[in-house]
Design an enzyme around this catalytic site. Sequence first.
Site, mmCIF file in Angstrom:
data_model
loop_
_atom_site.group_PDB
_atom_site.id
_atom_site.type_symbol
_atom_site.label_atom_id
_atom_site.label_comp_id
_atom_site.label_asym_id
_atom_site.label_seq_id
_atom_site.Cartn_x
_atom_site.Cartn_y
_atom_site.Cartn_z
ATOM 1 C CG LEU A 76 -1.735 1.270 1.487
ATOM 2 C CD1 LEU A 76 -2.753 1.479 0.361
ATOM 3 C CD2 LEU A 76 -2.453 1.196 2.833
ATOM 4 C CB ILE A 101 4.337 1.188 4.060
ATOM 5 C CG1 ILE A 101 3.499 0.610 5.221
ATOM 6 C CG2 ILE A 101 3.888 2.607 3.710
ATOM 7 C CD1 ILE A 101 2.022 0.419 4.949
ATOM 8 C CE LYS A 102 4.312 0.312 -4.848
ATOM 9 N NZ LYS A 102 3.446 0.017 -6.005
ATOM 10 C CB ILE A 103 8.594 4.921 0.885
ATOM 11 C CG1 ILE A 103 7.770 4.819 2.179
ATOM 12 C CG2 ILE A 103 9.381 6.227 0.857
ATOM 13 C CD1 ILE A 103 8.593 4.886 3.461
#
Length: 365
Positions: free
Chosen positions: A110, A141-143
């Site tokens: 996400l 978690i997408k960064i």
Amino acid sequence: MATNNVKQIHDFGQSIWLDFIDREIISSGKLKQLIDEDGVRGVTSNPAIFEKAITSSADYNEDIKTLGATAATTEELFFGLAIKDIQAACDLFESVYNEEVAGADGYVSLEVSPFLALDAEGTATQAELLWKQVDRKNVMIKIPGTKPGLQAIQASIANGININVTLLFGLERYEEVTEAYISGLEEHLAAGHKIGHISSVASFFLSRIDVVVDPLLEAKGEKALVGEVAIASAKKAYEIYKRVFSTERWKKLEAEGAKPQRLLWASTGSKNPAFKDTKYVEALIGPDTVDTVPLETVDAFRDHGIAANTLELGLDEATAALAKLKELGIDLDAITQQLEDEGIEKFNKPFEKLLKAIEDQKDKV
């Protein structure tokens, strides 16, 4: 019964993740079927995927109505909708996550708000919030791997959060990402925590590189290199991966249970109709990597893809291809920076469109 072509890829040490999510694919059993029959081992999402899912279906209307009554902003409302899908997918992949080596696979990604792509502190804060809200050990978690993103990646890993570093195009930036990951693990360990549960991938975007470079090559009459630069870059990235994750510094972390940050091939659908539709998938199959592919590419590979250990073939040719670009005066570093800037914009636009669509839907329901 013939072996499924997609499932065969896993025999070579590569995991296939699906680059798509919506409620219908979860509720209809299609995603479960992809896990069971094709050996799909994870899911990635992004703002453009959610924009398509939410605007093309009535599946979200009830939740828009309920969450809309309490959400302070439209963005908060969106994440409420997205988190529900991510949690459902995480639960579906829990058995994959718990297979063989626990935590080797079974992740669902996400993304933080694309509006934060150049805001290190805002990104790290939202990554922590989303991590807590999803509350699943197999969420990533997408960064984005922007310059400010590096700081947020290190801070998030140091906080014990699984991170999918997205929007990588250049080799130099990729190496900086591995440094952020390792430094984050060292911080988490130094604070007295275990690190074996932390997982990360570095998502290297492929076909978009060729979309920009190929016309420049054709203009210079270098047709032999058309469609080869992205693959050459990926092969060189894998060389960096093998070097970084075999150092003495890394071995100390590995002894504490640390997992290497796997390379993930993204944007692997062929954008050029002249290329085989499974070109990028076939060229980069190899150990300890991930390939995230859209549904149509999964279907194409199942039908006519060829699974073989190809990632480390032609390394000399890959080195020569990148050297030839320099000779031709094509600045790959400038191109990858341009692609990063455009990539941020490509996620901002669908996100703006998505928030507007949710507002409109909220008014209707």
